[in-house]
Design a protein around this motif. Structure first.
Motif, short mmCIF file in Angstrom:
data_model
loop_
_atom_site.label_atom_id
_atom_site.label_comp_id
_atom_site.label_asym_id
_atom_site.label_seq_id
_atom_site.Cartn_x
_atom_site.Cartn_y
_atom_site.Cartn_z
N CYS A 87 0.82 -1.21 0.00
CA CYS A 87 0.00 0.00 0.00
C CYS A 87 0.86 1.27 0.00
CB CYS A 87 -0.95 0.01 1.20
SG CYS A 87 -0.13 0.28 2.76
N LEU A 88 2.16 1.10 0.17
CA LEU A 88 3.03 2.27 0.34
C LEU A 88 3.01 3.27 -0.82
CD1 LEU A 88 6.33 1.21 2.13
CD2 LEU A 88 4.76 3.06 2.77
N PRO A 89 3.13 2.78 -2.08
CA PRO A 89 3.16 3.77 -3.18
C PRO A 89 1.92 4.66 -3.17
CG PRO A 89 3.77 1.59 -3.99
CD PRO A 89 3.32 1.41 -2.58
N GLN A 90 0.76 4.04 -2.99
CA GLN A 90 -0.47 4.84 -3.00
C GLN A 90 -0.53 5.81 -1.82
OE1 GLN A 90 -3.32 1.54 -3.60
NE2 GLN A 90 -4.29 2.93 -5.08
N VAL A 91 -0.12 5.34 -0.66
CA VAL A 91 -0.15 6.21 0.53
C VAL A 91 0.74 7.44 0.30
CG1 VAL A 91 0.48 6.39 2.98
CG2 VAL A 91 -0.70 4.34 2.14
N LEU A 92 1.93 7.20 -0.22
CA LEU A 92 2.87 8.32 -0.42
C LEU A 92 2.37 9.26 -1.51
CD1 LEU A 92 6.32 6.46 -0.15
CD2 LEU A 92 4.97 7.53 1.66
N GLU A 93 1.82 8.68 -2.58
CA GLU A 93 1.33 9.52 -3.68
C GLU A 93 0.15 10.38 -3.24
OE1 GLU A 93 2.53 7.08 -7.72
OE2 GLU A 93 0.69 6.57 -6.66
N GLN A 94 -0.76 9.76 -2.50
CA GLN A 94 -1.94 10.52 -2.04
C GLN A 94 -1.50 11.64 -1.10
OE1 GLN A 94 -4.89 10.35 -3.29
NE2 GLN A 94 -4.42 8.56 -4.53
N ALA A 95 -0.51 11.38 -0.30
CA ALA A 95 -0.01 12.43 0.61
C ALA A 95 0.47 13.62 -0.20
CB ALA A 95 1.13 11.88 1.47
N GLY A 96 1.20 13.35 -1.27
CA GLY A 96 1.67 14.43 -2.13
C GLY A 96 0.51 15.22 -2.72
N LYS A 97 -0.52 14.50 -3.12
CA LYS A 97 -1.69 15.13 -3.73
C LYS A 97 -2.42 16.06 -2.76
CE LYS A 97 -4.07 12.22 -6.92
NZ LYS A 97 -4.99 11.13 -6.95
N PHE A 98 -2.48 15.66 -1.51
CA PHE A 98 -3.25 16.44 -0.54
C PHE A 98 -2.39 17.35 0.34
CE2 PHE A 98 -6.21 12.94 -1.51
CZ PHE A 98 -7.32 13.70 -1.91
N GLY A 99 -1.19 17.61 -0.10
CA GLY A 99 -0.35 18.56 0.63
C GLY A 99 0.07 18.09 2.01
N ASP A 114 15.24 0.68 3.43
CA ASP A 114 15.58 0.66 2.01
C ASP A 114 14.33 0.72 1.16
OD1 ASP A 114 18.29 0.64 2.35
OD2 ASP A 114 18.39 -1.55 2.55
N THR A 115 13.30 0.01 1.59
CA THR A 115 12.02 0.04 0.87
C THR A 115 11.54 1.49 0.75
OG1 THR A 115 11.50 -2.02 2.01
CG2 THR A 115 9.67 -0.93 0.86
N LEU A 116 11.56 2.19 1.87
CA LEU A 116 11.08 3.57 1.89
C LEU A 116 11.96 4.49 1.05
CD1 LEU A 116 10.00 4.05 5.61
CD2 LEU A 116 8.52 4.01 3.61
N ARG A 117 13.25 4.32 1.21
CA ARG A 117 14.20 5.14 0.45
C ARG A 117 13.98 5.00 -1.05
NH1 ARG A 117 19.04 3.25 3.59
NH2 ARG A 117 19.45 4.94 5.05
N GLU A 118 13.94 3.74 -1.51
CA GLU A 118 13.81 3.48 -2.95
C GLU A 118 12.49 4.03 -3.48
OE1 GLU A 118 14.48 -0.75 -3.35
OE2 GLU A 118 16.46 -0.47 -2.42
N LEU A 119 11.45 3.81 -2.72
CA LEU A 119 10.12 4.25 -3.15
C LEU A 119 10.04 5.78 -3.20
CD1 LEU A 119 7.59 2.82 -3.96
CD2 LEU A 119 6.82 2.91 -1.60
N MET A 120 10.58 6.42 -2.21
CA MET A 120 10.56 7.88 -2.16
C MET A 120 11.32 8.45 -3.37
SD MET A 120 8.92 9.32 0.45
CE MET A 120 9.74 10.69 1.26
N ARG A 122 11.87 6.89 -6.26
CA ARG A 122 11.12 6.58 -7.49
C ARG A 122 9.94 7.53 -7.67
NH1 ARG A 122 7.18 2.68 -8.58
NH2 ARG A 122 7.48 1.39 -6.74
N LEU A 123 9.30 7.89 -6.57
CA LEU A 123 8.10 8.74 -6.67
C LEU A 123 8.45 10.23 -6.62
CD1 LEU A 123 5.73 6.74 -4.26
CD2 LEU A 123 5.78 6.65 -6.75
N GLY A 124 9.71 10.54 -6.49
CA GLY A 124 10.13 11.95 -6.46
C GLY A 124 9.80 12.64 -5.15
N ASN A 125 9.95 11.94 -4.04
CA ASN A 125 9.71 12.51 -2.70
C ASN A 125 8.39 13.29 -2.60
OD1 ASN A 125 12.18 11.59 -1.49
ND2 ASN A 125 13.21 13.09 -2.79
N PRO A 126 7.27 12.60 -2.76
CA PRO A 126 5.99 13.31 -2.73
C PRO A 126 5.61 13.85 -1.34
CG PRO A 126 5.64 10.93 -2.85
CD PRO A 126 7.10 11.15 -2.97
N THR A 127 6.26 13.33 -0.30
CA THR A 127 5.94 13.72 1.07
C THR A 127 7.18 13.48 1.92
OG1 THR A 127 4.34 13.34 2.87
CG2 THR A 127 5.04 11.39 1.66
N GLY A 128 7.04 13.63 3.23
CA GLY A 128 8.15 13.30 4.14
C GLY A 128 7.71 12.19 5.08
#
Ligand code: PEP
Ligand code: MN
Length: 324
Positions: A87-99, A114-120, A122-128
């Protein structure tokens, strides 16, 4: 001059009478000993619709921090363990969308770093991400060393439920010793028969103790302290009262479980505030925070009018720069 005895946790320690207010900034959010951040969200992500509902609502109220449990440490192996990586990619992407700038998220094993690092990446750090170390893992020393070694993510360290405050602060020192000093210390109560009829027993006087002894901003988790939705005769939740006690004593962050449908939540639904109560919760916090600021203002008056020479360690120049 007499030498001060060395603190058992020298890296995180505040020197006596040091008036400075410590903290750090992460992804445009200030976590400091002189402000207050509200971090409400899902104890555990159960489905993406609830993630969206929560984040959209937080955005409506101008909130930029949330909590989203993805890896859940559970007492029983038969309990829901969190949705994990899927569920991580969607959670991070939605966070970016909603500020949403910061998500507090527990990690239970260093491999998830490492999972978090790589995903962040790949997604261009949509959130923190604020890495949460849960109460059960506070003396998992290898995890402390591993998380302390990295510098991308700050750390929310929860007080141990069955150890002393000093032992818990030594866990924070482990993080600092490994290299990461961006730490928030979270009070969430300890296991005690005297907690009845709450889940844990929280000592609010430890907020000022931790602020006096260390440079760490202090978080209060009223949801895990109270653990249920009981109210007083006026209908005010004990969780709101615990949040208020945290705020009136100078807490710098509140970590609160909310859910669009608590009765369907897969983890800790019994302590989740229905999201439709969020406006009330925020207003309630604001009322108490205004009272806290009054207390600070009154103390400043005391210092500037009569005891200019008094040593103080809790008042500073921008104490009113609060985020609430
Ligand atoms: C949580 O915040 O979801 C949690 C598991 O908290 P704690 O570690 O305080 O029990
Ligand atoms: Mn929990």
């Amino acid at each position: 001059m007499k030498n001060q005895p060395q603190s058992p946790y020298p890296l995180i320690a505040r020197k006596p009478a040091d008036p400075q207010s410590y903290g750090f900034s992460y992804n445009s959010v200030e976590f400091r000993q002189n402000n207050l951040q509200i971090c409400a969200g899902l104890n555990a992500v159960d489905n993406i619709d609830n993630v969206i509902t929560v984040m959209r609502t937080l955005q409506q109220f101008g909130l930029t921090c949330t909590r989203m449990g993805v890896f859940k440490p559970r007492t029983s192996p038969y309990s829901f363990q969190g949705l994990g990586e899927q569920c991580l990619p969607q959670v991070l992407e939605q966070a970016g969308k909603f500020g949403i700038n910061v998500i507090a998220m527990e990690i239970t094993h260093e491999r998830y770093l490492d999972t978090l690092r790589e995903l962040m990446l790949r997604l261009g750090n949509p959130t923190g991400i604020l890495l949460q170390i849960g109460t059960r893992n506070i003396q998992n020393f290898e995890l402390l060393k591993a998380l302390g070694k990295q510098h991308e993510f700050p750390i929310l360290l929860k007080r141990g439920y069955g150890i002393t405050l000093e032992e818990s602060l030594l866990a924070a020192e482990y993080l600092a010793h490994a290299g990461n000093q961006q730490i928030i210390f979270c009070l969430r109560g300890v296991k005690s028969i005297f907690a009845e009829e709450h889940r844990n027993f929280i000592d609010f006087s430890q907020i000022s103790t931790v602020k006096r002894l260390t440079k760490l901003p202090v978080c209060v988790d009223p949801s895990h302290a109270v653990g249920n939705l009981v109210t007083d005769p006026q209908g005010i939740y004990d969780i709101f009262h615990a949040a208020a006690q945290g705020v009136i004593c100078g807490a710098n962050m509140l970590l609160i479980d909310i859910h669009p449908q608590p009765e369907l939540a897969l983890v800790d639904g019994q302590q989740a505030i229905n999201i439709n109560k969020l406006p009330w919760l925020l207003e309630d916090i604001q009322i108490t925070h205004a009272a806290y600021l009054q207390r600070i203002k009154r103390r400043r008056l005391e210092i500037f009018s009569c005891d200019q020479d008094t040593e103080i360690c809790s008042v500073n120049d921008n104490i009113c720069s609060s985020d609430v």
